[in-house]
Design an enzyme around this catalytic site. Structure first.
Site, PDB file in Angstrom:
ATOM      1  CD  GLU A 144       4.154   1.081   6.906  1.00 31.93           C
ATOM      2  OE1 GLU A 144       4.991   1.445   7.759  1.00 31.93           O
ATOM      3  OE2 GLU A 144       3.777   1.828   5.966  1.00 31.93           O
ATOM      4  CG  HIS A 156       5.033   9.348   3.213  1.00 28.46           C
ATOM      5  ND1 HIS A 156       4.378   9.338   4.426  1.00 28.46           N
ATOM      6  CD2 HIS A 156       5.239   8.039   2.898  1.00 28.46           C
ATOM      7  CE1 HIS A 156       4.207   8.081   4.836  1.00 28.46           C
ATOM      8  NE2 HIS A 156       4.726   7.293   3.912  1.00 28.46           N
ATOM      9  CG  ASP A 205      -0.196   0.014   2.538  1.00 30.32           C
ATOM     10  OD1 ASP A 205       0.672  -0.858   2.738  1.00 30.32           O
ATOM     11  OD2 ASP A 205      -0.484   0.885   3.389  1.00 30.32           O
ATOM     12  CG  ASP A 228       7.191   4.219   2.458  1.00 37.41           C
ATOM     13  OD1 ASP A 228       7.091   3.045   2.853  1.00 37.41           O
ATOM     14  OD2 ASP A 228       6.622   5.176   3.023  1.00 37.41           O
TER      15      ASP A 228
END
Length: 487
Positions: free
Chosen positions: A168, A458, A105, A134
């Protein structure tokens, strides 16, 4: 670096064979990149509005899980879907189990990308896309490390299991469910952070700070704030904020001041009027909540600006709280909760969500606290303090700190592998981020961000250096060999 392996290669006995893990990775370079691009192309962002019984976190999240499970099955691994929310790929035999905990995810793409966030474009030695670092890139690295061990025919004396999560970035429902159904690995690592080895992870608490009371207006306000919205995740610094206002007086002055504010802060923003309602927008910079100072919190900054004007009493109280306790508040000093230790460093605080409407007004706050910090005691004190300011704290989640002794032979083996493959001295690290390693009795985070590299998790234009992706694959291959293969 090469590794000497003993194998039964002659009728007269055994001889040593030297395997270069990097050479094995380079043979598979094109396949590794293609696999990562295909996984990135799945926009596996949590979407419970799209949920079904067989896709509890949304259809795209399910698609990413199934993609990897199907790929592993086609490669000859044992594949299992656990409740459509997690799964695993397994190879080898034995009572002991080496776990490799990954997730497919990703956080929302956000705004302002130069490259398409879900295509995996390659330019100047980098592969771009949401999840590149990530955690889809590291996941593919670990997956191909397993494939290399398997394709070389190396005999395992432990089972090796890649555990694949899908939640997560939010609530960890995937691993919570998984470990209710499946066994706990004997040892394990999560390729979801930094090299060399992270043996300590801070505690992580998400809490909503609700405004419950305010003094009434003494006179008619010049500005009424109807709504305010900023942020989508507790664990991200918001890069966008929006306020909807009715301005009863001096609107031109307000907007002139806003333009000056944008210049001073070197930020982008906008405003427009429709049906008498003024909408103000501010763009900041997203970053991971483990270090909020790497971002620019659009929500807190816009409230700080609005606080300067004659707002209605409720929104004035709301904005004043943000300015006093949350602006430049990444260490929790103003709230009285700061703390630090030698193992894991400073407590950090991120205001990830801001919601204001007729029905509610709250700040969604992410606090990451050191491994020796007594959060239970501090939380009790803070709850009482905030009640004095008409703030109710609603704790959404509190994941306790995680720490593995740095002298453990498992940890020392991973350090040795890192040093062998990089030629650099390995050292133990502690982080504010939470990885799946904390769900293990003996687990650490192990890569895949190398020292000195920019951390773009992110953020817009997230990427992974292709050189690093391949090097990480070699590291994981040797780590599996050292930890799980017969010697």
């Amino acid at each position: 670096m090469k590794c000497s392996i003993i194998g039964p290669l002659s009728k007269n006995g055994v001889i040593a064979v030297t395997i270069s893990w990097m050479d094995e990775v380079d043979k598979r370079k094109d396949d590794i990149l293609k696999e990562l691009q295909q996984l990135i192309a799945i926009p596996s962002v949590l979407d419970e509005t799209d949920a079904t019984e067989e896709a509890p976190l949304g259809k795209e999240v399910k698609r990413a899980l199934e993609y990897l499970l199907n790929a592993g099955r086609a490669s000859g691994f044992k594949s299992k879907n656990v409740g459509h929310i997690a799964g695993h790929l397994e190879m080898g035999d034995g009572d002991d189990l080496l776990g490799i905990l990954c997730h497919v995810d990703v956080v929302p793409a956000g705004n302002g990308w130069t490259f398409p966030p879900f295509e995996g474009d390659i330019k100047d030695g980098r592969l771009y896309g949401r999840g590149a670092i990530d955690d889809k890139g590291p996941t593919i690295a670990a997956y191909y490390a397993m494939k290399i061990i398997d394709e070389l025919g190396l005999k395992l004396d432990k089972r090796v299991r890649m555990i694949i999560g899908t939640d997560e970035e939010s609530d960890w429902r995937c691993v919570d469910h998984y470990f209710k159904e499946e066994e706990m690995p004997t040892i394990g690592f999560a390729p979801d952070a930094d090299f060399p080895v992270i043996h300590a992870e801070k505690g992580i608490m998400d809490a909503d700070f609700h405004l419950t009371q305010f003094d009434p207006d003494e006179h008619a306000p010049k500005i009424e704030m109807h709504t305010f919205h900023s942020g989508e995740r507790y664990n991200m610094v918001p890069d966008y904020a929006k306020a909807e206002l009715t301005v009863h007086a001096e609107q031109t002055f307000l907007l002139q001041e806003y333009e000056e504010f944008l210049k001073e802060q070197e930020l982008d923003g906008d405003f427009y009027v429709k049906s008498g309602l003024l909408t103000m927008e501010l763009h900041g910079k997203s970053a991971h909540a483990m270090e909020p100072d790497n971002g620019v919190n659009a929500g807190v900054l816009l409230l700080r600006f609005l606080k300067r004007f004659e707002l209605d009493a409720r929104s004035k109280t709301f904005a004043t709280f943000a300015d006093k306790y949350l602006y430049n508040g990444s260490r929790g000093i103003a709230l009285g909760i700061s703390g630090s230790d030698e193992i894991s460093g400073d407590l950090t605080l991120n205001t990830g969500l801001i919601r204001y409407s007729e029905n509610d007004a709250y700040f969604g706050i992410n606090i990451r606290y050191p491994v020796t910090y007594d959060m239970d005691q501090k939380r009790e004190w803070l709850t009482g303090e905030m009640e004095n300011h008409h703030i109710r704290i609603d704790v959404k989640d509190d994941s306790k700190p995680h720490h593995v002794d740095g002298n453990d032979s498992f940890v020392q083996t991973l350090l040795s592998v890192y040093e062998n493959q990089t030629g650099e001295k390995g050292k133990l690290l502690a982080i504010g981020g939470g990885t799946y390693a904390r769900s293990l009795e003996k687990g650490v985070a192990f890569g895949a961000l190398f020292p000195g590299r920019e951390d773009v998790a992110h953020q817009k234009d997230e990427y992974i250096e292709i050189e690093d992706l391949l090097k990480a694959t070699a590291i994981y291959a040797e780590a599996i060999y050292q930890l799980a293969c017969e010697k």
